[in-house]
Enzyme design. Structure first.
Site, PDB file in Angstrom:
ATOM      1  CG  ASP A  17      -1.744   1.212   1.374  1.00 35.03           C
ATOM      2  OD1 ASP A  17      -2.410   1.577   0.390  1.00 35.03           O
ATOM      3  OD2 ASP A  17      -1.737   1.821   2.459  1.00 35.03           O
ATOM      4  CG  ASP A  19      -1.590   7.524   0.405  1.00 35.01           C
ATOM      5  OD1 ASP A  19      -0.482   7.874  -0.035  1.00 35.01           O
ATOM      6  OD2 ASP A  19      -2.654   7.695  -0.208  1.00 35.01           O
ATOM      7  CG  ASN A  60      -8.248   1.592  -3.087  1.00 38.55           C
ATOM      8  OD1 ASN A  60      -7.874   0.807  -3.956  1.00 38.55           O
ATOM      9  ND2 ASN A  60      -9.102   1.260  -2.140  1.00 38.55           N
ATOM     10  CD  GLN A  61      -3.787   7.711  -4.789  1.00 38.65           C
ATOM     11  OE1 GLN A  61      -3.941   8.926  -4.724  1.00 38.65           O
ATOM     12  NE2 GLN A  61      -3.258   7.004  -3.777  1.00 38.65           N
ATOM     13  CG  ASP A 145      -2.199   2.372   6.453  1.00 39.50           C
ATOM     14  OD1 ASP A 145      -2.435   2.077   5.257  1.00 39.50           O
ATOM     15  OD2 ASP A 145      -2.469   3.480   6.952  1.00 39.50           O
TER      16      ASP A 145
END
Length: 285
Positions: A17, A19, A60-61, A145
């Site tokens: 991941d 962020d 994911n954005q 996270d």
């Protein structure tokens, strides 16, 4: 040569991941200048690359779907991130490929509105990477996270690690493991599986109930334990802190564990007497 013989050998990989795992960001980020790589990330990636693991970012954005920035901004952000990682890791290439999903079911930009097979917790990005790069998913890992990260990894039949220091989140997670940051996750991933018959565990008991509440002393114990493992070649599998004791689990059986704990006790005792009090912090084993 048969068609099967011409097939490329499948390779293990680590899916990451972005962020909260690689960079310090808990919201939408589409500005390359705002990237802040988290502490320990460069060392973690060095460890993974040293073990010949391919690395992929799967993120994911939803900020694209919400009109906060464009897909081009995401690509530019990833280019900047890769440049920074290469500098810190000391490698010409770190991440084999960056995958992102711009879709969201509540998108304000119509063309991005809806669910998508790439949007975690769906495993689409992992499947796409596996197909493009001949990845053995069952020998690969997904690290992130958020619970959606480990759910996506499990759906792709990867082993999974949740990055979290929150006990409630950890207890509720479906992840195979929980680690506090990517560096600890990298150590987990690259630690060989050890037969339970040759694992030893021993406890150091604090002399008083307040001793292990000393945060500086706890960090000192951790750093000394890892330094001792590196110095002796002993494989430290786990170091668990409780209210009044520290459990050290090592490969090699009970005799090795006892020897390790004896040395750790000696090192930490010396530090305590120099920095805290003249009497030992430890009781009996």
């Amino acid at each position: 040569m048969s068609a099967a013989d011409r097939q490329p050998a499948l390779q293990p990989a680590v899916f990451l991941d972005r962020d909260g795992t690689l960079i310090d960001n808990d919201g939408d980020l589409g500005d390359p200048e705002q990237i802040q790589i988290l502490p320990g990330v460069a060392q973690a990636l060095q460890i993974l690359l040293k073990h010949d693991l391919l690395l992929f970012v799967v993120t994911n954005q939803g900020g694209v779907a919400r009109g906060k920035y464009s897909e081009d901004a995401v690509v530019q952000t990833h280019a900047r991130l890769e440049h920074m990682l290469c500098e810190q890791v000391g490698a010409p290439k770190v991440i084999s490929e960056y995958y992102f999903c711009p879709f969201h079911p509540q998108a304000s930009v119509e063309k991005y509105r809806g669910e998508h097979e790439w949007r975690k917790p769906a495993p689409g990005m992992l499947f796409a990477a596996a197909l493009a790069h001949a990845i053995d998913l069952e020998k690969s890992w997904m690290v992130g996270d958020q619970e959606r990260d480990v759910v996506a990894g499990a759906a792709a039949q990867c082993r999974t690690i949740l990055i979290s220091s929150d006990r409630e989140q950890a207890a509720a997670s479906v992840g195979d493991f929980v680690e506090k940051d990517l560096l600890h996750a990298a150590r987990r991933i690259t630690t060989p599986v050890v037969d339970s018959a040759v694992i030893g565990s021993v406890a150091l008991h604090a002399r008083r109930s307040d001793i292990l509440s000393d945060a500086v002393f706890k960090e000192t114990i951790k750093s000394m334990a890892h330094a001792l493992a590196q110095r002796t070649g002993i494989q430290l599998l786990q170091l668990d802190f409780h209210a009044t004791k520290v459990n050290a689990t090592v490969a090699g059986g009970e005799v090795i564990a006892l020897g390790f704990a004896t040395e750790l006790r000696r090192d930490t005792d010396r530090w305590w007497r120099s920095h805290r009090a003249p009497e030992s912090p430890w009781g009996s084993f």
